[in-house]
Design a protein around this motif. Structure first.
Motif, PDB file in Angstrom:
ATOM      1  N   PHE A   1      -5.991   9.096 -13.295  1.00  0.00           N
ATOM      2  CA  PHE A   1      -6.090   7.653 -13.491  1.00  0.00           C
ATOM      3  C   PHE A   1      -6.512   7.016 -12.177  1.00  0.00           C
ATOM      4  O   PHE A   1      -6.077   7.422 -11.105  1.00  0.00           O
ATOM      5  N   CYS A   2      -7.378   6.003 -12.280  1.00  0.00           N
ATOM      6  CA  CYS A   2      -7.795   5.237 -11.096  1.00  0.00           C
ATOM      7  C   CYS A   2      -8.287   6.170  -9.998  1.00  0.00           C
ATOM      8  O   CYS A   2      -7.841   6.129  -8.868  1.00  0.00           O
ATOM      9  N   MET A   3      -9.253   7.052 -10.368  1.00  0.00           N
ATOM     10  CA  MET A   3      -9.800   7.990  -9.393  1.00  0.00           C
ATOM     11  C   MET A   3     -10.623   7.213  -8.364  1.00  0.00           C
ATOM     12  O   MET A   3     -11.457   6.379  -8.729  1.00  0.00           O
ATOM     13  N   CYS A   4     -10.346   7.465  -7.091  1.00  0.00           N
ATOM     14  CA  CYS A   4     -11.014   6.750  -6.006  1.00  0.00           C
ATOM     15  C   CYS A   4     -11.886   7.711  -5.208  1.00  0.00           C
ATOM     16  O   CYS A   4     -11.398   8.406  -4.310  1.00  0.00           O
ATOM     17  N   PRO A   5     -13.181   7.780  -5.492  1.00  0.00           N
ATOM     18  CA  PRO A   5     -14.067   8.642  -4.703  1.00  0.00           C
ATOM     19  C   PRO A   5     -14.182   8.126  -3.277  1.00  0.00           C
ATOM     20  O   PRO A   5     -14.272   6.916  -3.046  1.00  0.00           O
ATOM     21  N   GLY A   6     -14.181   9.036  -2.326  1.00  0.00           N
ATOM     22  CA  GLY A   6     -14.334   8.628  -0.935  1.00  0.00           C
ATOM     23  C   GLY A   6     -13.381   7.534  -0.535  1.00  0.00           C
ATOM     24  O   GLY A   6     -13.769   6.588   0.152  1.00  0.00           O
ATOM     25  N   GLY A   7     -12.132   7.661  -0.946  1.00  0.00           N
ATOM     26  CA  GLY A   7     -11.162   6.604  -0.692  1.00  0.00           C
ATOM     27  C   GLY A   7      -9.957   7.084   0.090  1.00  0.00           C
ATOM     28  O   GLY A   7     -10.016   8.084   0.798  1.00  0.00           O
ATOM     29  N   ARG A   8      -8.851   6.359  -0.076  1.00  0.00           N
ATOM     30  CA  ARG A   8      -7.618   6.713   0.626  1.00  0.00           C
ATOM     31  C   ARG A   8      -6.428   6.344  -0.236  1.00  0.00           C
ATOM     32  O   ARG A   8      -6.522   5.499  -1.142  1.00  0.00           O
ATOM     33  N   VAL A   9      -5.315   7.025   0.027  1.00  0.00           N
ATOM     34  CA  VAL A   9      -4.045   6.698  -0.630  1.00  0.00           C
ATOM     35  C   VAL A   9      -3.367   5.631   0.216  1.00  0.00           C
ATOM     36  O   VAL A   9      -3.296   5.751   1.447  1.00  0.00           O
ATOM     37  N   ILE A  10      -2.879   4.585  -0.422  1.00  0.00           N
ATOM     38  CA  ILE A  10      -2.328   3.450   0.323  1.00  0.00           C
ATOM     39  C   ILE A  10      -0.885   3.172  -0.075  1.00  0.00           C
ATOM     40  O   ILE A  10      -0.455   3.446  -1.191  1.00  0.00           O
ATOM     41  N   GLY A  11      -0.147   2.597   0.864  1.00  0.00           N
ATOM     42  CA  GLY A  11       1.193   2.101   0.582  1.00  0.00           C
ATOM     43  C   GLY A  11       1.105   0.800  -0.186  1.00  0.00           C
ATOM     44  O   GLY A  11       0.426  -0.133   0.229  1.00  0.00           O
ATOM     45  N   SER A  12       1.808   0.741  -1.335  1.00  0.00           N
ATOM     46  CA  SER A  12       1.699  -0.421  -2.224  1.00  0.00           C
ATOM     47  C   SER A  12       3.054  -1.013  -2.564  1.00  0.00           C
ATOM     48  O   SER A  12       3.232  -1.639  -3.607  1.00  0.00           O
ATOM     49  N   SER A  13       4.021  -0.828  -1.697  1.00  0.00           N
ATOM     50  CA  SER A  13       5.373  -1.329  -1.961  1.00  0.00           C
ATOM     51  C   SER A  13       5.404  -2.849  -1.990  1.00  0.00           C
ATOM     52  O   SER A  13       4.647  -3.515  -1.282  1.00  0.00           O
ATOM     53  N   SER A  14       6.303  -3.381  -2.809  1.00  0.00           N
ATOM     54  CA  SER A  14       6.500  -4.826  -2.847  1.00  0.00           C
ATOM     55  C   SER A  14       7.974  -5.202  -2.761  1.00  0.00           C
ATOM     56  O   SER A  14       8.295  -6.382  -2.712  1.00  0.00           O
ATOM     57  N   GLU A  15       8.853  -4.204  -2.742  1.00  0.00           N
ATOM     58  CA  GLU A  15      10.286  -4.457  -2.629  1.00  0.00           C
ATOM     59  C   GLU A  15      10.846  -3.681  -1.434  1.00  0.00           C
ATOM     60  O   GLU A  15      10.464  -2.529  -1.203  1.00  0.00           O
ATOM     61  N   ILE A  16      11.757  -4.320  -0.710  1.00  0.00           N
ATOM     62  CA  ILE A  16      12.428  -3.640   0.389  1.00  0.00           C
ATOM     63  C   ILE A  16      13.200  -2.448  -0.168  1.00  0.00           C
ATOM     64  O   ILE A  16      13.970  -2.573  -1.120  1.00  0.00           O
ATOM     65  N   GLY A  17      12.968  -1.270   0.407  1.00  0.00           N
ATOM     66  CA  GLY A  17      13.692  -0.084  -0.021  1.00  0.00           C
ATOM     67  C   GLY A  17      13.084   0.644  -1.198  1.00  0.00           C
ATOM     68  O   GLY A  17      13.711   1.534  -1.778  1.00  0.00           O
ATOM     69  N   GLY A  18      11.852   0.306  -1.570  1.00  0.00           N
ATOM     70  CA  GLY A  18      11.157   1.015  -2.650  1.00  0.00           C
ATOM     71  C   GLY A  18       9.792   1.468  -2.183  1.00  0.00           C
ATOM     72  O   GLY A  18       9.089   0.713  -1.493  1.00  0.00           O
ATOM     73  N   LEU A  19       9.418   2.704  -2.510  1.00  0.00           N
ATOM     74  CA  LEU A  19       8.135   3.242  -2.044  1.00  0.00           C
ATOM     75  C   LEU A  19       7.177   3.419  -3.219  1.00  0.00           C
ATOM     76  O   LEU A  19       7.508   4.076  -4.209  1.00  0.00           O
TER      77      LEU A  19
END
Length: 534
Positions: free
Chosen positions: A331-349
């Motif tokens: 799902f949501c394949m990202c060619p030539g991309g990067r994995v990013i941090g997408s947290s929106s809550e303190i203490g959740g990854l």
């Protein structure tokens, strides 16, 4: 106009060869072609030694009726269909300005339509303007400093701002809303080729300037976008909206609210449930991101043509059926991309994938997800939301409680052991990673499904299950875990004037479908005003 479909040429053909192929298909001389317009261009890579560009085109020719009559038995040649988007005209004015909650694709397209209709909408966005949001996101990626109101999930443009910017959808679009969305994006500065690419994308780098231009357009038309302005309540009288409450203090008089808060607005979902809105738990997916060298994916897809500038970075779409009825899908394949941090809550990854327009980074990444439903997490309206939060907290702890992401190599996951060292693939996630056994932060049935799926994927793409492929947890926000019920007119049955919309409300799944739902919901609001008695 004449529509031609399935017209194939070598992917690296010259422009004049396309004119020749059109003339041959219509059995006319090239000088009879007055104009041609590419509607769609896709790549056929089934044979890597003979990659084709496959076109759908609209052609204007001399003696059109004669050409159509001569081609009436050819199913690939027909009169061009109507491709015009026609929203309802705003026949009545509003006493109070409509409010739109959320400035993601849904909220922005709804705002554009209402602004063009003379309704002067007010868009409430809990996060910041995109340029300020970008600074907050970069700070989080550098050192793990999270602003819960300004991050990858919240802020101008919504979660799609930090993504690959994909504009694909499987929705049957008889109303031509997708055409209107593309037109608006191109008018705001998107590349013109998104109009005809089979798999169009924009990329985060271009989305940022596009969002600024859309903001300016809405403002020029009489609308307003208020940043750092969260909907914290709705005041009602006799099941009708009277006020929107902002930041627990300001009351804004309005009769109409388009509710498009995005899939991560958990406090908003809780507020709406307390308000008495009918909501239900919705299936969603949970899993990881996987990274490979982009060159490996290019070689699989394009063979000896890998790296050709006319082809770009290759994509894939995979599904594997595992035991106990489980399936794993990309799902949501990202060619030539990067994995990013997408947290929106303190203490959740939380993780996601992102690409810039050029898609020129070293790694390819994609989510590998397993679908789950209320039978797993419970049937209460917010049960799925709580399930997401539980596993995001476990991922946070497993990573070291500092927003470092838990990582395991594919070979170790398959072998059932914790990872100790990286291989040749460098994880792209920042601010850091922690090598581990992902079973510490994944439900066992998901870890087991991934363990079974990787060898199956390797049979389709050689090297997919290579021992050093990087698996990063946790991908948990692929879609909303709730649905806010609305009727066939896009309006809440519980509260007149409330229009739940987009991905957060459970009616879309990506940039394009959310934007299209924004148009649909704005159309419904206009129609309801036109039909009102006051």
């Amino acid at each position: 106009m004449i529509r031609i479909t399935e017209l194939s040429l070598r992917f690296d053909h010259k422009p004049e060869e396309l004119i020749g192929a059109i003339a041959k298909a219509l059995d006319i001389s090239p000088d009879k072609i007055l104009s041609h317009n590419v509607i769609k261009r896709a790549l056929d890579c089934r044979h890597t030694n003979n990659i084709k560009a496959v076109y759908t085109l609209d052609i204007q020719v001399e003696n059109e009726s004669e050409v159509l009559l001569r081609s009436e038995n050819n199913t690939r040649i027909n009169a061009s269909p109507c491709m015009t988007y026609t929203p309802p005209a705003a026949a009545k004015k509003l006493h109070y300005r409509p409010v739109i909650v959320g400035s993601g694709p849904c909220g922005l397209l709804a705002g554009l339509l209402l602004a063009r209709s003379g309704y002067d909408p007010i868009i409430l966005e809990r996060g910041k303007a995109v340029e300020d949001r970008l600074a907050d996101v970069n700070l989080f990626w550098r050192n793990g400093t999270l602003d819960p109101s300004s991050n990858v999930q919240f802020g101008e443009g919504g979660a799609g701002t930090f993504s690959d910017g994909k504009l694909t959808t499987q929705i049957k679009d008889r109303s031509c809303r997708s055409i209107r969305v593309i037109d608006e994006l191109i008018a705001a500065g998107a590349p013109g080729e998104i109009r005809y690419q089979a798999k169009p994308h924009i990329g985060t780098d271009k989305l940022i300037s596009i969002l600024k231009n859309i903001r300016q357009t809405i403002t020029n038309l009489g609308g307003e976008i208020r940043f750092s302005s969260q909907l914290t309540g709705i005041q009602t009288d006799k099941r009708r909206i009277t006020h929107a409450q902002i930041n627990d203090s300001e009351l804004l008089r309005t009769d109409h609210i388009i509710l498009a808060p995005g899939h991560s607005a958990r406090d908003t979902f809780s507020m709406l449930l307390k308000l008495g809105l009918t909501m239900e738990a919705k299936p969603f997916s949970l899993g990881v991101r996987i990274e490979h060298p982009q060159s490996m994916i290019d070689k699989w897809q394009y063979g000896n043509y890998a790296g050709h500038k006319a082809l770009g970075a290759a994509e894939y779409k995979l599904v594997a059926h595992c035991g106990q009825g489980q399936s794993v899908y990309s799902f949501c394949m990202c060619p030539g991309g990067r994995v990013i941090g997408s947290s929106s809550e303190i203490g959740g990854l939380v993780t996601n994938g992102m690409s810039v327009y050029a898609r020129n980074s070293e790694n390819a990444n994609s989510a590998l997800l397993v679908g789950i439903g209320p039978e797993t997490f419970g049937s209460e309206p917010l049960a799925g939301m709580y399930f997401q939060r539980e596993w995001e907290k476990k991922a946070f702890v497993t990573g070291g409680s500092n927003y470092h992401a838990p990582v395991q190599l594919a070979g170790d996951l398959i072998a059932g052991r914790a990872s100790k060292n990286l291989g040749e693939i460098n994880p792209s996630y920042t601010p850091g990673i922690t090598l581990c056994d992902l079973r510490e932060c994944l439900p066992e049935f998901i870890a087991s499904a991934l363990q079974q799926a990787l060898p199956q994927f390797d049979k389709k793409i050689k090297g997919f299950a290579r021992p050093d492929a990087v698996l990063t947890a946790l991908e948990s926000r692929s879609s909303s875990p709730v649905r806010i019920i609305r009727d066939e007119f896009c309006q809440s049955p519980d509260l007149k004037g409330l229009f739940p919309a987009g991905e957060g409300a459970g009616y879309a799944g990506g940039i394009m479908s959310a934007a299209m739902d924004g148009l649909r919901t704005a159309e419904a609001l206009i129609s309801s005003v036109n039909q009102s008695n006051n």
